[in-house]
Every structure is written in structure tokens, then in C-alpha cells.
Motif scaffolding. Structure first.
Motif, PDB file in Angstrom:
ATOM      1  N   LYS A  24      32.987  28.758  40.923  1.00  0.00           N
ATOM      2  CA  LYS A  24      32.828  29.402  42.236  1.00  0.00           C
ATOM      3  C   LYS A  24      33.976  30.365  42.506  1.00  0.00           C
ATOM      4  N   ARG A  25      35.207  29.957  42.150  1.00  0.00           N
ATOM      5  CA  ARG A  25      36.374  30.822  42.356  1.00  0.00           C
ATOM      6  C   ARG A  25      36.249  32.096  41.522  1.00  0.00           C
ATOM      7  N   THR A  26      35.812  31.926  40.274  1.00  0.00           N
ATOM      8  CA  THR A  26      35.669  33.080  39.384  1.00  0.00           C
ATOM      9  C   THR A  26      34.601  34.030  39.903  1.00  0.00           C
ATOM     10  N   LYS A  31      33.072  39.726  43.998  1.00  0.00           N
ATOM     11  CA  LYS A  31      33.059  40.362  45.326  1.00  0.00           C
ATOM     12  C   LYS A  31      34.366  41.118  45.555  1.00  0.00           C
ATOM     13  N   VAL A  32      35.473  40.499  45.144  1.00  0.00           N
ATOM     14  CA  VAL A  32      36.784  41.144  45.290  1.00  0.00           C
ATOM     15  C   VAL A  32      36.790  42.463  44.512  1.00  0.00           C
ATOM     16  N   LEU A  33      36.234  42.433  43.313  1.00  0.00           N
ATOM     17  CA  LEU A  33      36.217  43.632  42.465  1.00  0.00           C
ATOM     18  C   LEU A  33      35.460  44.768  43.143  1.00  0.00           C
ATOM     19  N   SER A  35      35.062  45.320  46.342  1.00  0.00           N
ATOM     20  CA  SER A  35      35.899  45.873  47.424  1.00  0.00           C
ATOM     21  C   SER A  35      37.013  46.735  46.848  1.00  0.00           C
ATOM     22  N   LYS A  36      37.595  46.293  45.740  1.00  0.00           N
ATOM     23  CA  LYS A  36      38.695  47.055  45.124  1.00  0.00           C
ATOM     24  C   LYS A  36      38.189  48.394  44.582  1.00  0.00           C
ATOM     25  N   ARG A  37      36.997  48.348  43.989  1.00  0.00           N
ATOM     26  CA  ARG A  37      36.400  49.594  43.465  1.00  0.00           C
ATOM     27  C   ARG A  37      36.279  50.622  44.584  1.00  0.00           C
ATOM     28  N   PRO A  42      43.877  48.541  42.159  1.00  0.00           N
ATOM     29  CA  PRO A  42      43.887  47.953  40.814  1.00  0.00           C
ATOM     30  C   PRO A  42      43.414  46.495  40.830  1.00  0.00           C
ATOM     31  N   ILE A  43      42.926  46.037  39.686  1.00  0.00           N
ATOM     32  CA  ILE A  43      42.440  44.645  39.584  1.00  0.00           C
ATOM     33  C   ILE A  43      43.589  43.663  39.800  1.00  0.00           C
ATOM     34  N   ASN A  44      44.693  43.878  39.096  1.00  0.00           N
ATOM     35  CA  ASN A  44      45.833  42.962  39.202  1.00  0.00           C
ATOM     36  C   ASN A  44      46.678  43.340  40.414  1.00  0.00           C
ATOM     37  N   ASP A  45      46.822  42.396  41.338  1.00  0.00           N
ATOM     38  CA  ASP A  45      47.581  42.633  42.565  1.00  0.00           C
ATOM     39  C   ASP A  45      48.744  41.624  42.595  1.00  0.00           C
ATOM     40  N   GLU A  46      49.910  42.091  42.159  1.00  0.00           N
ATOM     41  CA  GLU A  46      51.070  41.188  42.023  1.00  0.00           C
ATOM     42  C   GLU A  46      51.438  40.515  43.346  1.00  0.00           C
ATOM     43  N   ALA A  47      51.351  41.271  44.459  1.00  0.00           N
ATOM     44  CA  ALA A  47      51.714  40.694  45.765  1.00  0.00           C
ATOM     45  C   ALA A  47      50.775  39.531  46.112  1.00  0.00           C
ATOM     46  N   GLN A  48      49.463  39.739  45.856  1.00  0.00           N
ATOM     47  CA  GLN A  48      48.492  38.671  46.141  1.00  0.00           C
ATOM     48  C   GLN A  48      48.671  37.505  45.174  1.00  0.00           C
ATOM     49  N   ASN A  49      49.020  37.799  43.916  1.00  0.00           N
ATOM     50  CA  ASN A  49      49.280  36.713  42.961  1.00  0.00           C
ATOM     51  C   ASN A  49      50.375  35.792  43.513  1.00  0.00           C
ATOM     52  N   LYS A  50      51.420  36.426  44.100  1.00  0.00           N
ATOM     53  CA  LYS A  50      52.537  35.640  44.640  1.00  0.00           C
ATOM     54  C   LYS A  50      52.075  34.803  45.847  1.00  0.00           C
ATOM     55  N   VAL A  51      51.246  35.410  46.695  1.00  0.00           N
ATOM     56  CA  VAL A  51      50.719  34.663  47.855  1.00  0.00           C
ATOM     57  C   VAL A  51      49.977  33.408  47.373  1.00  0.00           C
ATOM     58  N   VAL A  52      49.122  33.596  46.335  1.00  0.00           N
ATOM     59  CA  VAL A  52      48.301  32.482  45.824  1.00  0.00           C
ATOM     60  C   VAL A  52      49.199  31.402  45.204  1.00  0.00           C
ATOM     61  N   LEU A  53      50.200  31.841  44.426  1.00  0.00           N
ATOM     62  CA  LEU A  53      51.076  30.866  43.751  1.00  0.00           C
ATOM     63  C   LEU A  53      51.959  30.121  44.754  1.00  0.00           C
ATOM     64  N   LEU A  77      44.296  30.143  36.579  1.00  0.00           N
ATOM     65  CA  LEU A  77      43.129  30.539  37.392  1.00  0.00           C
ATOM     66  C   LEU A  77      43.188  32.024  37.738  1.00  0.00           C
ATOM     67  N   ILE A  78      44.389  32.514  38.058  1.00  0.00           N
ATOM     68  CA  ILE A  78      44.543  33.945  38.367  1.00  0.00           C
ATOM     69  C   ILE A  78      44.221  34.773  37.117  1.00  0.00           C
ATOM     70  N   GLU A  79      44.725  34.330  35.955  1.00  0.00           N
ATOM     71  CA  GLU A  79      44.426  35.048  34.697  1.00  0.00           C
ATOM     72  C   GLU A  79      42.927  35.095  34.441  1.00  0.00           C
ATOM     73  N   MET A  80      42.260  33.957  34.674  1.00  0.00           N
ATOM     74  CA  MET A  80      40.795  33.910  34.465  1.00  0.00           C
ATOM     75  C   MET A  80      40.099  34.909  35.364  1.00  0.00           C
ATOM     76  N   SER A  81      40.551  34.966  36.640  1.00  0.00           N
ATOM     77  CA  SER A  81      39.935  35.873  37.607  1.00  0.00           C
ATOM     78  C   SER A  81      40.151  37.331  37.195  1.00  0.00           C
ATOM     79  N   ILE A  82      41.378  37.642  36.783  1.00  0.00           N
ATOM     80  CA  ILE A  82      41.685  39.019  36.365  1.00  0.00           C
ATOM     81  C   ILE A  82      40.869  39.386  35.126  1.00  0.00           C
ATOM     82  N   HIS A  84      38.047  38.122  34.144  1.00  0.00           N
ATOM     83  CA  HIS A  84      36.636  38.242  34.519  1.00  0.00           C
ATOM     84  C   HIS A  84      36.375  39.602  35.175  1.00  0.00           C
ATOM     85  N   GLN A  85      37.283  40.001  36.065  1.00  0.00           N
ATOM     86  CA  GLN A  85      37.128  41.308  36.725  1.00  0.00           C
ATOM     87  C   GLN A  85      37.226  42.444  35.699  1.00  0.00           C
ATOM     88  N   GLN A  86      38.145  42.288  34.720  1.00  0.00           N
ATOM     89  CA  GLN A  86      38.281  43.330  33.683  1.00  0.00           C
ATOM     90  C   GLN A  86      37.012  43.433  32.846  1.00  0.00           C
TER      91      GLN A  86
HETATM   92  C1  LIG Z   1      41.037  37.824  43.239  1.00  0.00           C
HETATM   93  C2  LIG Z   1      41.871  38.878  43.255  1.00  0.00           C
HETATM   94  O1  LIG Z   1      42.211  39.555  42.071  1.00  0.00           O
HETATM   95  C3  LIG Z   1      43.313  39.108  41.292  1.00  0.00           C
HETATM   96  C4  LIG Z   1      43.255  37.658  41.155  1.00  0.00           C
HETATM   97  C5  LIG Z   1      43.836  36.851  42.100  1.00  0.00           C
HETATM   98  C6  LIG Z   1      43.464  35.410  42.185  1.00  0.00           C
HETATM   99  O2  LIG Z   1      42.824  34.912  41.252  1.00  0.00           O
HETATM  100  O3  LIG Z   1      43.782  34.757  43.198  1.00  0.00           O
HETATM  101  C7  LIG Z   1      44.792  37.388  42.994  1.00  0.00           C
HETATM  102  C8  LIG Z   1      45.146  38.702  42.931  1.00  0.00           C
HETATM  103  C9  LIG Z   1      44.613  39.627  41.897  1.00  0.00           C
HETATM  104  O4  LIG Z   1      45.594  39.828  40.898  1.00  0.00           O
HETATM  105  C10 LIG Z   1      42.416  39.417  44.506  1.00  0.00           C
HETATM  106  O5  LIG Z   1      42.958  40.538  44.482  1.00  0.00           O
HETATM  107  O6  LIG Z   1      42.308  38.731  45.556  1.00  0.00           O
END
Ligand SMILES: C=C(O[C@@H]1C=C(C(=O)O)C=C[C@H]1O)C(=O)O
Length: 95
Positions: A24-26, A31-33, A35-37, A42-53, A77-82, A84-86
Motif C-alpha cells: 500500500k505504501r509503495t 500518486k506522489v509521482l 503530483s511531482k510530474r 524530482p523523485i528523490n526529496d531529501e528534505a522529505q526523506n529526513k521528515v520520514v526518518l 522503504l524510502i529506497e523502494m518507493s524511489i 518504484h517511482q523511477q
Molecule cells: C514518496 C515520496 O517520494 C520519495 C519517497 C519518500 C518516502 O518513501 O517516504 C519520501 C520522499 C521522496 O524521496 C515523497 O516525495 O513523498
């Protein structure tokens, strides 16, 4: 059923739920992709990665769990999401 078998049945049920949640997370990454398009982000969002971690670490503390392995799980999980988006956007690792 022995108590060991009973506990293993419960573990098996939880393991399936974990995989279901990962799926479900993946899928939400799709949907995120989209919106980003539209926003040209960019697909990888370092600031959001930090929020999640950071949130994963906070949750681990709240649930009295070792923060390091929980953080590692969320990094995966973040790597899997990135990845998948790639793949969805034609930037996958494999041709
Ligand atoms: C899902 C996103 O895409 C990427 C994956 C993230 C995640 O798995 O939580 C967070 C940031 C992005 O690097 C997002 O931007 O929210």
C-alpha cells in the motif's frame, strides 16, 4: 496446537499484514509521482526523506523500540518507493 505454534501463527499473520502495508505504501508513491510530474519536482526529496526518518525514530521511541533498526527499515522503504517511482517514470535500473 502448542503455544509455540500459536505464536508462530500470529507472527505469520502479522508478517502478511506488514507486506500488505508495504504494498500500500509503495502504491501511494504512484500518486506522489503524478503530483511531482505536474509540479516538475524530482523523485528523490531529501528534505522529505529526513521528515520520514525522524518521524520513524519518534514513533520507535514512543513504542519503546530500538531506533536504529526502525530507522534502517524506513530507509529501505524510502529506497523502494524511489525505485518504484523511477521504474514508473522510465528511469528504472534495468532496461
Ligand atoms: C514518496 C515520496 O517520494 C520519495 C519517497 C519518500 C518516502 O518513501 O517516504 C519520501 C520522499 C521522496 O524521496 C515523497 O516525495 O513523498
Amino acid at each position: 496446537m502448542s503455544s509455540l505454534e500459536e505464536v508462530r501463527v500470529e507472527i505469520k499473520r502479522i508478517d502478511r499484514n506488514i507486506v500488505d502495508l508495504i504494498k500500500k505504501r509503495t502504491e501511494l508513491a504512484e500518486k506522489v509521482l503524478e503530483s511531482k510530474r505536474k509540479a516538475g519536482l524530482p523523485i528523490n526529496d531529501e528534505a522529505q526523506n529526513k521528515v520520514v526518518l525522524d518521524r520513524a525514530v519518534d514513533n520507535a521511541i514512543e513504542f519503546n523500540l530500538d531506533t536504529n533498526p526502525v530507522r534502517s527499515i524506513f530507509k529501505i522503504l524510502i529506497e523502494m518507493s524511489i525505485e518504484h517511482q523511477q521504474e514508473l517514470s522510465g528511469q528504472g535500473k534495468f532496461p
